[in-house]
Scaffold this motif. Structure first.
Motif, PDB file in Angstrom:
ATOM      1  N   ARG A  81     -23.317  47.783 -25.706  1.00  0.00           N
ATOM      2  CA  ARG A  81     -23.443  48.357 -24.350  1.00  0.00           C
ATOM      3  C   ARG A  81     -21.982  48.764 -23.952  1.00  0.00           C
ATOM      4  NH1 ARG A  81     -28.415  45.856 -21.178  1.00  0.00           N
ATOM      5  NH2 ARG A  81     -29.783  45.465 -22.709  1.00  0.00           N
ATOM      6  N   PRO A  82     -21.075  47.793 -23.934  1.00  0.00           N
ATOM      7  CA  PRO A  82     -19.641  48.074 -23.475  1.00  0.00           C
ATOM      8  C   PRO A  82     -19.161  49.710 -24.240  1.00  0.00           C
ATOM      9  CG  PRO A  82     -19.617  46.217 -24.638  1.00  0.00           C
ATOM     10  CD  PRO A  82     -21.095  46.448 -24.437  1.00  0.00           C
ATOM     11  N   ALA A  83     -19.506  49.481 -25.582  1.00  0.00           N
ATOM     12  CA  ALA A  83     -19.010  50.760 -26.219  1.00  0.00           C
ATOM     13  C   ALA A  83     -19.572  52.038 -25.698  1.00  0.00           C
ATOM     14  CB  ALA A  83     -19.234  50.684 -27.711  1.00  0.00           C
ATOM     15  N   VAL A  84     -20.904  51.847 -25.605  1.00  0.00           N
ATOM     16  CA  VAL A  84     -21.618  53.198 -24.935  1.00  0.00           C
ATOM     17  C   VAL A  84     -21.169  53.643 -23.554  1.00  0.00           C
ATOM     18  CG1 VAL A  84     -23.796  54.081 -24.130  1.00  0.00           C
ATOM     19  CG2 VAL A  84     -23.680  53.139 -26.408  1.00  0.00           C
ATOM     20  N   ARG A  85     -20.890  52.598 -22.739  1.00  0.00           N
ATOM     21  CA  ARG A  85     -20.506  52.756 -21.271  1.00  0.00           C
ATOM     22  C   ARG A  85     -19.058  53.246 -21.655  1.00  0.00           C
ATOM     23  NH1 ARG A  85     -22.345  47.540 -20.260  1.00  0.00           N
ATOM     24  NH2 ARG A  85     -23.891  47.709 -18.498  1.00  0.00           N
ATOM     25  N   ALA A  86     -18.153  52.848 -22.434  1.00  0.00           N
ATOM     26  CA  ALA A  86     -16.856  53.602 -22.664  1.00  0.00           C
ATOM     27  C   ALA A  86     -16.859  55.021 -23.176  1.00  0.00           C
ATOM     28  CB  ALA A  86     -16.043  52.572 -23.610  1.00  0.00           C
ATOM     29  N   MET A  87     -17.905  55.221 -24.064  1.00  0.00           N
ATOM     30  CA  MET A  87     -18.243  56.636 -24.611  1.00  0.00           C
ATOM     31  C   MET A  87     -18.543  57.679 -23.060  1.00  0.00           C
ATOM     32  SD  MET A  87     -20.359  55.760 -27.876  1.00  0.00           S
ATOM     33  CE  MET A  87     -19.537  54.756 -29.143  1.00  0.00           C
ATOM     34  N   LYS A  88     -19.332  57.203 -22.482  1.00  0.00           N
ATOM     35  CA  LYS A  88     -20.016  57.833 -21.207  1.00  0.00           C
ATOM     36  C   LYS A  88     -18.800  57.987 -20.292  1.00  0.00           C
ATOM     37  CE  LYS A  88     -23.311  59.723 -21.066  1.00  0.00           C
ATOM     38  NZ  LYS A  88     -23.485  61.095 -21.399  1.00  0.00           N
ATOM     39  N   ASP A  89     -17.980  56.999 -20.016  1.00  0.00           N
ATOM     40  CA  ASP A  89     -17.120  56.928 -18.977  1.00  0.00           C
ATOM     41  C   ASP A  89     -16.131  58.111 -19.142  1.00  0.00           C
ATOM     42  OD1 ASP A  89     -18.227  55.117 -17.706  1.00  0.00           O
ATOM     43  OD2 ASP A  89     -16.969  53.506 -18.383  1.00  0.00           O
ATOM     44  N   ARG A  90     -15.850  58.681 -20.605  1.00  0.00           N
ATOM     45  CA  ARG A  90     -14.754  59.367 -20.936  1.00  0.00           C
ATOM     46  C   ARG A  90     -15.504  60.790 -21.191  1.00  0.00           C
ATOM     47  NH1 ARG A  90     -13.501  54.594 -22.245  1.00  0.00           N
ATOM     48  NH2 ARG A  90     -11.358  53.987 -22.505  1.00  0.00           N
ATOM     49  N   GLY A  91     -16.708  61.161 -20.714  1.00  0.00           N
ATOM     50  CA  GLY A  91     -17.074  62.170 -20.514  1.00  0.00           C
ATOM     51  C   GLY A  91     -17.985  62.665 -21.816  1.00  0.00           C
ATOM     52  N   MET A  92     -18.317  61.978 -22.804  1.00  0.00           N
ATOM     53  CA  MET A  92     -18.878  62.167 -24.220  1.00  0.00           C
ATOM     54  C   MET A  92     -20.272  62.122 -24.209  1.00  0.00           C
ATOM     55  SD  MET A  92     -16.275  60.320 -26.306  1.00  0.00           S
ATOM     56  CE  MET A  92     -14.576  60.406 -26.320  1.00  0.00           C
ATOM     57  N   ALA A  93     -20.679  63.203 -24.964  1.00  0.00           N
ATOM     58  CA  ALA A  93     -22.401  63.107 -25.082  1.00  0.00           C
ATOM     59  C   ALA A  93     -22.670  61.866 -26.123  1.00  0.00           C
ATOM     60  CB  ALA A  93     -22.783  64.499 -25.580  1.00  0.00           C
ATOM     61  N   VAL A  94     -23.536  61.195 -25.987  1.00  0.00           N
ATOM     62  CA  VAL A  94     -23.845  59.954 -26.886  1.00  0.00           C
ATOM     63  C   VAL A  94     -25.286  60.121 -27.259  1.00  0.00           C
ATOM     64  CG1 VAL A  94     -23.802  57.648 -27.489  1.00  0.00           C
ATOM     65  CG2 VAL A  94     -22.187  58.722 -25.818  1.00  0.00           C
ATOM     66  N   THR A  95     -25.594  60.082 -28.627  1.00  0.00           N
ATOM     67  CA  THR A  95     -26.922  59.987 -29.059  1.00  0.00           C
ATOM     68  C   THR A  95     -26.898  58.836 -29.897  1.00  0.00           C
ATOM     69  OG1 THR A  95     -28.683  61.219 -30.302  1.00  0.00           O
ATOM     70  CG2 THR A  95     -26.567  61.564 -30.932  1.00  0.00           C
ATOM     71  N   VAL A  96     -28.246  58.232 -30.087  1.00  0.00           N
ATOM     72  CA  VAL A  96     -28.723  56.781 -30.553  1.00  0.00           C
ATOM     73  C   VAL A  96     -29.896  57.262 -31.477  1.00  0.00           C
ATOM     74  CG1 VAL A  96     -29.320  54.625 -30.700  1.00  0.00           C
ATOM     75  CG2 VAL A  96     -27.457  55.573 -29.029  1.00  0.00           C
ATOM     76  N   ASN A  97     -29.678  56.819 -32.867  1.00  0.00           N
ATOM     77  CA  ASN A  97     -30.954  56.607 -33.608  1.00  0.00           C
ATOM     78  C   ASN A  97     -31.246  55.452 -33.834  1.00  0.00           C
ATOM     79  OD1 ASN A  97     -30.654  59.527 -33.731  1.00  0.00           O
ATOM     80  ND2 ASN A  97     -29.766  59.492 -35.671  1.00  0.00           N
ATOM     81  N   THR A  98     -32.524  55.063 -33.552  1.00  0.00           N
ATOM     82  CA  THR A  98     -32.624  53.469 -33.787  1.00  0.00           C
ATOM     83  C   THR A  98     -34.186  53.415 -34.365  1.00  0.00           C
ATOM     84  OG1 THR A  98     -33.212  51.413 -32.797  1.00  0.00           O
ATOM     85  CG2 THR A  98     -33.662  53.407 -31.569  1.00  0.00           C
ATOM     86  N   ASN A  99     -34.640  52.265 -35.310  1.00  0.00           N
ATOM     87  CA  ASN A  99     -35.805  51.851 -35.675  1.00  0.00           C
ATOM     88  C   ASN A  99     -36.518  51.405 -34.571  1.00  0.00           C
ATOM     89  OD1 ASN A  99     -35.242  48.985 -35.607  1.00  0.00           O
ATOM     90  ND2 ASN A  99     -34.226  49.018 -37.341  1.00  0.00           N
ATOM     91  N   GLY A 100     -36.191  51.118 -33.253  1.00  0.00           N
ATOM     92  CA  GLY A 100     -37.077  50.644 -32.110  1.00  0.00           C
ATOM     93  C   GLY A 100     -37.297  49.303 -32.291  1.00  0.00           C
TER      94      GLY A 100
END
Length: 196
Positions: A81-100
Motif C-alpha cells: 500500500r505505501p509503495a503504490v501510494r508513492a507511485m501514484k503520488d509521483r504521477g505514475m500509472a500503476v497496474t497490478v496483476n494478481t491471482n485474486g
C-alpha cells in the motif's frame, strides 16, 4: 538511430519475491523450484530503496508505467500500500496483476481510492477442476468474488480498469472460448496469452 527514453517505458518492481500459490508450471514458486531463483525467493525490497528508485523515475520527462511485481503475487508485499501510494503520488500509472486470493473488499477499496490505473485478475479456468490443474488450487469461487468485489468498489468511477487473464496451457485450452464468452460480458478487458 532512434533516441532512447531517459527511463524505460515500463518498470517491473518486485516488492516481495513471494507467492501464495505453487503453480505447476512456475519456475520460481512451483513444485519444481529452479535453484537459480533460491537466493531471492521470499525476499523483500527495502522500502527506502523503493522510494529511491521512484524518486529517480519521477525526474523523467515521461514517467514510466509501474507494475509492482515480477514472478510474484504483489499483494503479499508488506509495503504494497505505501509503495503504490508513492507511485501514484509521483504521477505514475500503476497496474497490478494478481491471482485474486488476497484481493479483499478492503484491498479493493484501497485500489479504487488510490486511483490505481488497472487491475488484472489471473483466472485461467472456467471450472474448479481445471483451476486445480493449472494453478494447484480449486478456489475459483473465491477468485470470482474478488473480481466482483473490485467491480463493486469501483462503482461508477473510471478507474481502475478491471480485467481478467487466461494463460493457455494444455490443461485449460478447451475452456478458452467459454472463458472469453463469460468474462467479456463482465470485465473491461479479457487477455488471453501463451505460456512462456
Amino acid at each position: 538511430m532512434p533516441e532512447l527514453p531517459d527511463v524505460p517505458l515500463r518498470v517491473l518492481m518486485d516488492l516481495r519475491s513471494d507467492c501464495n500459490l505453487k503453480c505447476p508450471d512456475c519456475q520460481v514458486h512451483g513444485k519444481a523450484n529452479d535453484p537459480r531463483f533460491a537466493d531471492f525467493v521470499g525476499r523483500s525490497m527495502p522500502f527506502g530503496k523503493v522510494i529511491e528508485i521512484l524518486d529517480e523515475l519521477a525526474k523523467a520527462e515521461k514517467k514510466p508505467l509501474i507494475q509492482p511485481l515480477l514472478w510474484s503475487e504483489p499483494l503479499l508485499a508488506r509495503d504494497f500500500r505505501p509503495a503504490v501510494r508513492a507511485m501514484k503520488d509521483r504521477g505514475m500509472a500503476v497496474t497490478v496483476n494478481t491471482n485474486g486470493l488476497l484481493l479483499t473488499k478492503d484491498m479493493a477499496r484501497f485500489l479504487v481510492d488510490v486511483q490505481i490505473d488497472c487491475v488484472t485478475i489471473s483466472i485461467d479456468a472456467v471450472t474448479p477442476e481445471t483451476l486445480r490443474l493449472v494453478r494447484g488450487i480449486d478456489k475459483l469461487d473465491r477468485i470470482c468474488r474478488a473480481f466482483d468485489d473490485m467491480i463493486a468498489a469501483r462503482g461508477e468511477k473510471d478507474l481502475p480498469r478491471i480485467g481478467v487473464s487466461f494463460t493457455l496451457h494444455e490443461t485449460n485450452k478447451a475452456e478458452c472460448d467459454e472463458f472469453v464468452a463469460k468474462w467479456v460480458k463482465k470485465a473491461d478487458f479479457v487477455r488471453v496469452q501463451e505460456l512462456f
